[in-house]
Design an enzyme around this catalytic site. Structure first.
Site, PDB file in Angstrom:
ATOM      1  N   GLY A   1       0.766  -1.236   0.000  1.00  0.00           N
ATOM      2  CA  GLY A   1       0.000   0.000   0.000  1.00  0.00           C
ATOM      3  C   GLY A   1       0.795   1.282   0.000  1.00  0.00           C
TER       4      GLY A   1
ATOM      5  N   GLU B   1       4.312   4.336   5.781  1.00  0.00           N
ATOM      6  CA  GLU B   1       3.121   3.481   5.760  1.00  0.00           C
ATOM      7  C   GLU B   1       1.954   4.227   5.131  1.00  0.00           C
ATOM      8  OE1 GLU B   1       1.644   0.819   5.461  1.00  0.00           O
ATOM      9  OE2 GLU B   1       1.555  -0.142   7.417  1.00  0.00           O
TER      10      GLU B   1
ATOM     11  N   ASP C   1      -4.270   2.141  11.361  1.00  0.00           N
ATOM     12  CA  ASP C   1      -5.639   1.785  11.697  1.00  0.00           C
ATOM     13  C   ASP C   1      -5.686   1.440  13.189  1.00  0.00           C
ATOM     14  OD1 ASP C   1      -8.177   0.524  11.830  1.00  0.00           O
ATOM     15  OD2 ASP C   1      -8.017  -0.243   9.803  1.00  0.00           O
TER      16      ASP C   1
ATOM     17  N   VAL D   1     -11.152   2.945   2.882  1.00  0.00           N
ATOM     18  CA  VAL D   1     -10.662   3.797   1.797  1.00  0.00           C
ATOM     19  C   VAL D   1      -9.779   3.021   0.833  1.00  0.00           C
ATOM     20  CG1 VAL D   1     -10.857   5.970   3.072  1.00  0.00           C
ATOM     21  CG2 VAL D   1      -8.750   4.641   3.230  1.00  0.00           C
TER      22      VAL D   1
ATOM     23  N   ASP E   1      -5.925  -0.669  -1.351  1.00  0.00           N
ATOM     24  CA  ASP E   1      -6.734  -1.536  -2.194  1.00  0.00           C
ATOM     25  C   ASP E   1      -7.873  -2.193  -1.433  1.00  0.00           C
ATOM     26  OD1 ASP E   1      -5.841  -4.884  -1.987  1.00  0.00           O
ATOM     27  OD2 ASP E   1      -4.922  -3.361  -0.716  1.00  0.00           O
TER      28      ASP E   1
ATOM     29  N   ARG F   1      -5.883   0.204  -6.375  1.00  0.00           N
ATOM     30  CA  ARG F   1      -4.591   0.780  -5.993  1.00  0.00           C
ATOM     31  C   ARG F   1      -4.146   1.894  -6.936  1.00  0.00           C
ATOM     32  NH1 ARG F   1      -1.932  -2.131  -2.049  1.00  0.00           N
ATOM     33  NH2 ARG F   1      -2.285  -4.370  -2.024  1.00  0.00           N
TER      34      ARG F   1
END
Length: 187
Positions: free
Chosen positions: A54, A109, A113, A163, A169, A175
């Site tokens: 990500g 990053e 979360d 999101v 993704d 992505r």
């Protein structure tokens, strides 16, 4: 008979997506973060560690906004699998290729979360003898935090919504979007 392009569904204007941050907003915020990191790390040769997959977009743009000598490495860590919620079990899927003892580390990053995965990763890097370990995160989903994690360089705080885009993704889809959007599967 020719097919009209108006009938082709595009990921870029998919009705399931509600744009949260535009490409321009992301670019401007990354420029600000790059300037701040440049000031903080000038003369220190930081090692940026991108967390795959990500963070690839964020890492790429952020390192171009940093005007000081630096290195890059990658790690792959998983606690999600193909789900939209973390499993809580952290697995290192790809480890570093270089030793980090005595290095100034900046973990890059895409999103913080629950904090469970990143608290594990940051502690792991400290235990390897890094001189310093800091965190740059594009997004902070603070409402879901279970374990406190210090974000030293933050792009944006977001609500507790799923999101996608700009590297994030859902089951390896979305992505490539140049913006960040809330995914509304019911739309």
């Amino acid at each position: 008979m020719a097919t009209s392009s108006a009938h082709i569904t595009s990921e870029f204007n998919n009705p399931k997506l509600e744009v949260l941050f535009s490409e321009e907003q992301i670019r401007a915020r990354i420029a600000e973060l790059g300037a701040q990191i440049t000031r903080d790390y000038t003369g220190r040769n930081p090692l940026l560690i991108g967390v795959l997959k990500g963070a690839c977009f964020f890492l790429s743009d952020l390192m171009r906004a940093i005007d000081t000598q630096l290195g890059i490495e990658f790690m792959a860590i998983s606690s999600y699998g193909s789900s939209t919620r973390t499993s809580g079990e952290v697995r290192i899927m790809k480890d570093l290729d270089v030793p980090i003892e005595g290095r100034h580390i900046l973990v890059v990053e895409d999103i913080v979360d629950t904090g469970l995965t990143l608290s594990y990763l940051l502690a792991n890097l400290h235990a390897r003898g890094a001189e310093s370990v800091k965190l740059a995160a594009l997004l902070d989903k603070y409402e879901r935090r279970q374990k406190e994690v210090q974000i030293d360089y933050l792009g944006f705080q977001i609500p507790d919504k799923f999101v996608v885009g700009y590297g994030l993704d859902f089951a390896e889809r979305y992505r490539n979007l140049p913006f960040i959007a809330v995914l509304n599967p019911e739309a």
